[in-house]
Design an enzyme around this catalytic site. Structure first.
Site, PDB file in Angstrom:
ATOM      1  N   GLN A  61       0.822  -1.212   0.000  1.00  0.00           N
ATOM      2  CA  GLN A  61       0.000   0.000   0.000  1.00  0.00           C
ATOM      3  C   GLN A  61       0.857   1.264   0.000  1.00  0.00           C
ATOM      4  O   GLN A  61       0.774   2.062  -0.917  1.00  0.00           O
ATOM      5  CB  GLN A  61      -0.951   0.000   1.195  1.00  0.00           C
ATOM      6  CG  GLN A  61      -2.054   1.041   1.084  1.00  0.00           C
ATOM      7  CD  GLN A  61      -3.252   0.717   1.964  1.00  0.00           C
ATOM      8  OE1 GLN A  61      -3.366  -0.373   2.512  1.00  0.00           O
ATOM      9  NE2 GLN A  61      -4.149   1.663   2.088  1.00  0.00           N
ATOM     10  N   ASP A  62       1.689   1.453   1.026  1.00  0.00           N
ATOM     11  CA  ASP A  62       2.614   2.585   1.025  1.00  0.00           C
ATOM     12  C   ASP A  62       3.839   2.232   1.859  1.00  0.00           C
ATOM     13  O   ASP A  62       3.850   1.212   2.548  1.00  0.00           O
ATOM     14  CB  ASP A  62       1.931   3.882   1.482  1.00  0.00           C
ATOM     15  CG  ASP A  62       1.598   3.932   2.966  1.00  0.00           C
ATOM     16  OD1 ASP A  62       1.504   2.860   3.601  1.00  0.00           O
ATOM     17  OD2 ASP A  62       1.418   5.042   3.483  1.00  0.00           O
ATOM     18  N   PRO A  63       4.903   3.038   1.776  1.00  0.00           N
ATOM     19  CA  PRO A  63       6.148   2.679   2.467  1.00  0.00           C
ATOM     20  C   PRO A  63       5.988   2.683   3.986  1.00  0.00           C
ATOM     21  O   PRO A  63       5.085   3.314   4.541  1.00  0.00           O
ATOM     22  CB  PRO A  63       7.123   3.783   2.029  1.00  0.00           C
ATOM     23  CG  PRO A  63       6.537   4.356   0.779  1.00  0.00           C
ATOM     24  CD  PRO A  63       5.056   4.246   0.944  1.00  0.00           C
ATOM     25  N   CYS A 120       1.493   3.583  -3.327  1.00  0.00           N
ATOM     26  CA  CYS A 120       1.903   4.956  -3.027  1.00  0.00           C
ATOM     27  C   CYS A 120       3.398   4.905  -2.729  1.00  0.00           C
ATOM     28  O   CYS A 120       3.821   4.092  -1.910  1.00  0.00           O
ATOM     29  CB  CYS A 120       1.105   5.458  -1.828  1.00  0.00           C
ATOM     30  SG  CYS A 120       1.166   7.216  -1.566  1.00  0.00           S
ATOM     31  N   ASN A 129      -0.201   6.175   5.140  1.00  0.00           N
ATOM     32  CA  ASN A 129      -1.123   6.634   4.085  1.00  0.00           C
ATOM     33  C   ASN A 129      -1.186   8.155   3.963  1.00  0.00           C
ATOM     34  O   ASN A 129      -2.144   8.696   3.402  1.00  0.00           O
ATOM     35  CB  ASN A 129      -2.537   6.075   4.295  1.00  0.00           C
ATOM     36  CG  ASN A 129      -2.572   4.566   4.245  1.00  0.00           C
ATOM     37  OD1 ASN A 129      -1.972   3.962   3.359  1.00  0.00           O
ATOM     38  ND2 ASN A 129      -3.238   3.945   5.204  1.00  0.00           N
TER      39      ASN A 129
END
Length: 217
Positions: A61-63, A120, A129
């Protein structure tokens, strides 16, 4: 990124001038605060795994948003950093499925053709997020579409509700989709344990005449 095999094909999927907007966004956010991963590693997944080498896509999803964790590859952290809970669970499932991987740096997977892509590509420190919905999703959707258009069969590994929404972008019947619950401690018991994604991916690669991934590297 401009000189990678990805650049022109991703650009063709995006509105005119979108790369410029990404550059402006990065200049702005990196000048205003602490952002992860380091700027030079934002595109690490695409620089490590070239388009012509992709065999498996693992979508995050994101780092990670803690110091020293994010290195531009989904779920991966350097060996100098303790493995976060989701990565611990991924490695436990790998251990149950195939065997023990001693390192929790996943760069060796990326070097074998596993595209470790976050939807992302940046995150503000301490804000999970925090950049969702701002710039990256059209870009990373374009990456998925570029892989989808390959004639070569590819495995898409989609963990959790967010990643599974991207299934709509994988329309090529040559590809295999492996989906399950997310490895997060909150959802790991809803179908991630025992899902055997690593052996399933390798079985498909062998069936389609490709070298399997050495997941224990």
């Amino acid at each position: 990124m401009e000189h990678s095999s990805w650049h022109a094909l991703i650009k063709a999927q995006l509105p005119e001038g979108y790369f410029g907007k990404i550059n402006q966004f990065m200049e702005q956010v990196y000048s205003q605060g602490i952002i992860y991963p380091p700027k030079e590693k934002v595109f690490q997944a695409l620089l490590t795994t070239l388009l012509e080498e992709v065999k498996v896509v693992i979508l995050g999803q994101d780092p990670y948003h803690g110091p020293g964790q994010a290195q531009g590859l989904s779920f991966s952290v350097p060996d100098s950093i303790p493995a976060p809970p989701s990565l611990q669970n991924i490695l436990k499932e790998l251990s149950d499925d195939i065997g023990v991987k001693k390192s929790h740096d996943l760069t060796a997977w990326a070097e074998q053709g596993v595209l470790l892509l976050n939807a992302c590509l940046t995150v503000p420190a301490g804000q999970a997020n925090g950049h969702a919905g701002q710039i990256w999703e059209p870009f990373t959707d374009a990456v998925i579409q570029v892989v989808n258009h390959l004639d070569r069969p590819v495995v898409f590994v989609l963990w959790g509700a967010y990643a599974r929404k991207k299934k709509a972008l994988v329309t090529n019947p040559h590809h295999l989709i492996i989906e399950s619950a997310h490895p997060s401690p909150l959802s790991v018991y809803r179908g991630f344990w025992g899902s055997k994604p690593f052996s399933k991916a390798n079985a498909f690669l062998k069936e389609t005449g490709q070298e399997p991934i050495d997941w224990l590297r």
